[in-house]
Design an enzyme around this catalytic site. Structure first.
Site, short mmCIF file in Angstrom:
data_model
loop_
_atom_site.label_atom_id
_atom_site.label_comp_id
_atom_site.label_asym_id
_atom_site.label_seq_id
_atom_site.Cartn_x
_atom_site.Cartn_y
_atom_site.Cartn_z
CG HIS B 44 -1.94 0.93 1.13
ND1 HIS B 44 -3.38 0.50 0.56
CD2 HIS B 44 -2.15 2.24 1.43
CE1 HIS B 44 -4.21 1.66 0.63
NE2 HIS B 44 -3.36 2.62 1.01
CG HIS B 90 -11.06 2.78 2.24
ND1 HIS B 90 -11.79 3.24 3.42
CD2 HIS B 90 -9.78 3.01 2.33
CE1 HIS B 90 -10.82 3.82 3.96
NE2 HIS B 90 -9.57 3.45 3.57
#
Lengths: 231, 732
Positions: B44, B90
């Site tokens: 990430h 998300h």
């Protein structure tokens, strides 16, 4: 003519109101911070849409305690023009300046759409230049716009021509299908007894530019401008 | 090695990576340091699997003001303003808690944009779920849509576009990709930069709690249901609104050196990234951080992902002035550290130093893996399958097929979704959802238009990732072309499965190769992006889903072209001459129940000519409508133009659409256009000059869609099929 637009923390329709007012000759908008107690010589006031103070507790329930609200109340009681749009309408009912309350939409969901409303009373300075029966195509965007008032209040509203706007179909018929949020009597906007304070769920400031889908809402600001000139 | 496998799994590091850390550091890291490395080396934050591949994207161009590597990318508009934009996923949080997961996704991407000094101006969302028929999918859809709506509506940013797709591969691992676009003065962009030693570090916004610890690392492992419990953040849009207004009030303040959103890995990544860009060090004192819980350890403070927090770097002489602006908005700010010259992240807890790591180790020494990708033989066989028999056996009359397609979850009207989003706030939305192929926003005060689109056909990407990657870029650009806009830049969100699997790595590398080739051919730079890997559930990867968000410009927003037919228009098919096929088509999936065959591959050179022709026609004002042909081919596109225009199409003389391939086959490079009779001549000239095929279909009139002798349906019936499907009961 100076028109004060109140910014609460969480207001988000304030600049839209300013832009719409700027396109109406004679209107000079100014933003008023909610902590201020100086209305800057405003000739009329607008409480814009948004989520004032986060709408925590209940929509509009905390905003009524903002310092500026005492001045707004005084201004309204002097009979001067006040308009509450969407969240501003909720604030005005919480502050006791308008009758009734706004509940969660009957279908529960937030809804953003173009709807039609019929002008059913032109008493307020905000609708004075719009003949009764006129149908406006206008934007709505709310989750808590389901107008409610008890039977006695409704009777009074009708007797005193305080019901200013009602949801209708494009031809102006007040039908159950056009009542998109479940409001009693399809009510989209009401005034106070004196008529100087108007609250409405639809957004005239978002409906004031043909490029964006409708300019019918300009009539609200234009009415005020013409009333004030006459006065 | 004095660290257990348990501990390494918690920070998502391998034993090899741990050894590397020890080597670089010259000692074993303590637990806090290990947590910080794990976060910064996660996919990430550190892009360790995708970084080598991402280098193939073109990122430069005359209009690029900010390429990848900042909070968001930025391009210059003709008026001199900047459009600042980015998309972010998300996915895993939304799988666990759809409402908060999606809401905080919006919050995060909005902060990325206002951090750059841009006023957020529009949101789009690309959503994918398991089959709509399944209750769990509807439950997730319901929560995600309400989460996006409640957050975006509260902060007053219109949500104007996006896409909603359903397929079994997203069961258990839905995709929630949010894109935000903002406007800033081109010379007023703020960067996440620490500047000179001696500068002061301020943390503003919400207090710090234990929520979201390890969000960045858990975004980088499989099976969200298992891994994500207890790390979901909770959003507070009211706080975000105040933070946004305060930060925007600080635009142009000479004391503000840098701003950085506290997103994934919170205080850790925001401070390290600022220092990394400045080549400086940074010292933080966790005891100065306001907390919402007692007894938090330095580890928890450094890795908390509490939402609605910002890191600001301020010159020492301006600290009081800057804090005063936050006070006006009833926000408190903490002085939590200072910029140093030694290139080290030093974490203190009051007087005690509790961790020390070289910034370089956290930003530059992140491992990068280039793996060997191998296509899955099963998928290749599915791609190469002969569809002849399948098409023969799907004996469905064209009229019935059209009605079925129009009411199928991927094609049908998504009004139930976008009516829950405020799309008219901001009084700038010229083309709202359903009106055109891309959203069009009017920019004040210049009046120019900004066109926005989000696209990906993940079925194409599954069956041919190279063609699918190209296709995502090309379709986004074609959507912009249909409204009359020239693309300025794109952002992407690469949603894939576990890249350690050779089949998934092959998909990732092929999709990126296709996207990069298309970007170069169309001249569209990539200015920002996000990578979301490990999207798997029960060992099964999602379809490769490289979502493209594209931003384009029109000189005048009033020139934007919608998709609705107008009564009396002459209707034409304008195309590159590409022949449609049923491979990987919506028809094949919905009517024949099979996802197979070769998806269409765009002809990039011809596609460019088509887009240029569409811009020219829009600019000259000779187009009444334009609509891209995508899922469902010609049949679905014509129906959509009729439904939107509340008018029929008389194409009774058109004999070119008699079989399923012609009616519902898919290809790139095609658009249906509506033209007033007096402009037909001009359109023919432009098409000829661009060497495009212009085929007359008929005239928009009446109230029926009539196509040769194969189709004769009332528009009202089409509309009923199209509008009737997508509603979710609130109890789901």
């Amino acid at each position: 003519m100076k028109i004060g637009v109140v910014t609460f923390p969480g207001s988000n329709g304030d600049t839209d109101c300013v832009h719409a007012l700027e396109s109406v000759p004679g209107c000079e908008p100014q933003l008023i911070w909610h902590k201020s107690t100086d209305l800057g010589g405003s000739d009329a006031l607008i409480l814009p849409g948004g989520f004032a103070h986060g709408d925590y507790l209940r929509a509009g329930a905390i905003a009524r305690f903002s310092p500026v609200m005492r001045e707004v109340e005084r201004f309204a009681r002097e009979g001067r023009p006040v308009l509450g749009i969407c969240n501003g309408f909720q604030v005005l009912t919480e502050a006791g300046l308008l009758p009734g309350a706004l509940l969660r939409n009957q279908h529960i969901l937030f809804r953003c759409a173009w709807v039609h409303v019929r002008v059913t009373s032109s008493r307020s300075p905000w609708l004075s230049a719009v003949p009764e029966g006129t149908v406006l195509r206008i934007a709505v965007a709310h989750g808590q716009g389901n107008y409610f008032a008890d039977e006695d209040t409704l009777r009074e509203l009708r007797e005193r021509a305080q019901i200013a706007l009602r949801y209708c179909d494009p031809d102006g018929r007040i039908t159950p299908d056009s009542n998109h949020n479940g409001s009693v009597l399809n009510i989209a906007g009401v005034t106070n007894r004196e008529g100087n304070v108007l609250g409405m769920m639809p957004h005239p400031e978002r409906s004031s530019d043909p490029l964006l889908g409708s300019e019918d809402g300009r009539a609200v600001f234009a009415s005020l401008a013409s009333t004030m000139v006459r006065a | 090695m004095s660290v257990s496998t348990e501990e390494l799994r918690e920070v998502a590091l391998t034993a090899d990576e741990y050894d590397q850390v020890v080597r670089l550091l010259g000692r074993e890291p303590n637990r806090l340091e290990l947590g910080i490395v794990g976060a910064m080396w996660s996919e990430h934050c550190g892009y360790k699997n995708s970084r080598p591949l991402l280098r193939s994207f073109p990122t430069e161009g005359p209009e690029v003001l900010q390429g990848p590597g900042e909070n968001a990318g930025a391009v210059r508009l003709s008026s001199g303003l900047a459009a600042v934009f980015k998309v972010e996923s998300h996915n895993h949080p939304s799988a666990i808690e759809p409402y908060q997961g999606a809401a905080t996704g919006v919050g995060g991407i909005v902060r990325d944009v206002f951090t750059m000094g841009a006023r957020p101006f529009a949101l789009l969302d690309s959503l994918r779920f398991g089959p709509f028929e399944e209750r769990e999918s509807r439950h997730l859809l319901n929560g995600v849509v309400r989460g996006i709506g409640d957050y975006g509506n509260s902060i007053g940013i219109p949500t104007v576009g996006g896409e909603t797709w359903f397929a079994p591969c997203y069961r258990g691992n839905p995709l929630v990709n949010a894109m935000c676009v903002g406007i800033a003065p081109a010379d007023g962009l703020i960067r996440g930069h620490a500047g000179e030693p001696g500068n002061i570090v301020l943390l503003v916004g919400s207090d710090t709690g234990r929520d979201g610890i390890h969000g960045a690392t858990f975004a980088s492992v499989e099976d969200p249901q298992e891994s994500h419990k207890g790390v979901i953040q909770v959003g507070n849009p009211f706080m975000e609104k105040l933070l946004m207004e305060a930060c925007l009030e600080l635009r142009g303040n000479p004391h503000v050196v840098g701003m950085q959103d506290c997103g994934a890995a919170g205080l850790t990544s925001s401070s390290v990234e600022c220092a990394g860009r400045a080549g400086s060090g940074i010292e933080l004192d966790v005891s100065k951080v306001s907390r919402r819980e007692r007894g938090m350890t330095p580890y928890e403070v450094m890795l908390s992902e509490s939402q609605e927090r910002m890191l600001l770097v301020v010159r020492p002489e301006g600290v009081d002035e800057v804090r005063g602006v936050f006070e006006k908005w009833d926000l408190h700010s903490d002085v939590v550290g200072r910029v140093t010259g030694d290139g080290v992240l030093r974490v203190r807890d009051g007087g005690e130093v509790v961790g020390e790591l070289p910034i370089h180790l956290l930003t530059e020494d992140v491992p990068a893996y280039t793996r060997q990708g191998v296509p899955d033989p099963g998928l290749l066989a599915r791609r190469d399958r002969d569809l002849g028999e399948l098409v023969e056996s799907a004996d469905v009359a064209p009229q019935d097929a059209l009605l079925t397609l129009l009411s199928s979850p991927n094609v049908c009207d998504k009004r139930w979704v976008w009516e829950q989003y405020d799309h008219t706030i901001g009084t700038s939305t010229v083309m709202q959802p359903g009106m055109a192929d891309a959203a069009v926003m009017r920019i004040r005060p210049t009046g120019e238009g900004l066109a926005l689109s989000m696209d990906c056909n993940s079925r194409y990407c599954l069956l041919d990732p190279y063609a699918g990657g190209m296709g995502a870029v090309v379709e986004a650009a074609r959507n912009l072309a249909c409204v009359g806009a020239r693309p300025l830049g794109l952002t992407n969100c690469l949603n894939f499965g576990n890249p350690e699997k050779p089949g998934v790595y092959w998909q990732l590398s092929e999709c990126i190769r296709g996207m990069a080739d298309a970007c170069r051919a169309l001249g569209v730079p990539v200015v920002s992006g996000n990578v979301s890997l490990y999207n798997e559930s029960g060992g099964e990867a999602i379809y490769p889903t490289p979502v493209v968000g594209m931003v384009g410009e029109l000189p005048d927003a009033g020139e934007a072209v919608g998709l609705a037919f107008r009564d009396g228009d002459e209707v034409y098919l304008l195309s590159t001459g590409a022949e449609p096929s049923l491979g990987a088509s919506e028809w094949l999936a919905v009517i024949a129940g099979e996802e197979a065959g070769t998806p269409p591959r765009p002809d990039l050179e011809a596609e460019t000519r088509l887009h240029r022709a569409l811009w020219a026609l829009a600019r000259e004002g000779v187009l009444s409508s334009a609509h891209d042909l995508s899922e469902g081919g010609l049949g679905v596109s014509l129906a959509e133009c009729c439904i939107a225009g509340e008018v029929g199409l008389d194409a009774s003389g058109y004999e070119g659409a008699s079989d399923p391939t012609a009616l519902f086959g898919e290809a790139h490079g095609r658009a249906v256009i509506g033209v007033r009779p007096e402009h037909v001549q001009r359109v023919a000239e432009v098409a000829r000059d661009a060497q495009l095929r212009l085929e007359r279909l008929g005239t928009a009139r009446g109230d029926r869609l009539v196509l040769g002798t194969t189709m004769d349906l009332p528009v009202e019936g089409l509309a009923a099929a199209y509008h009737g499907r997508l509603h979710v009961s609130l109890t789901e």
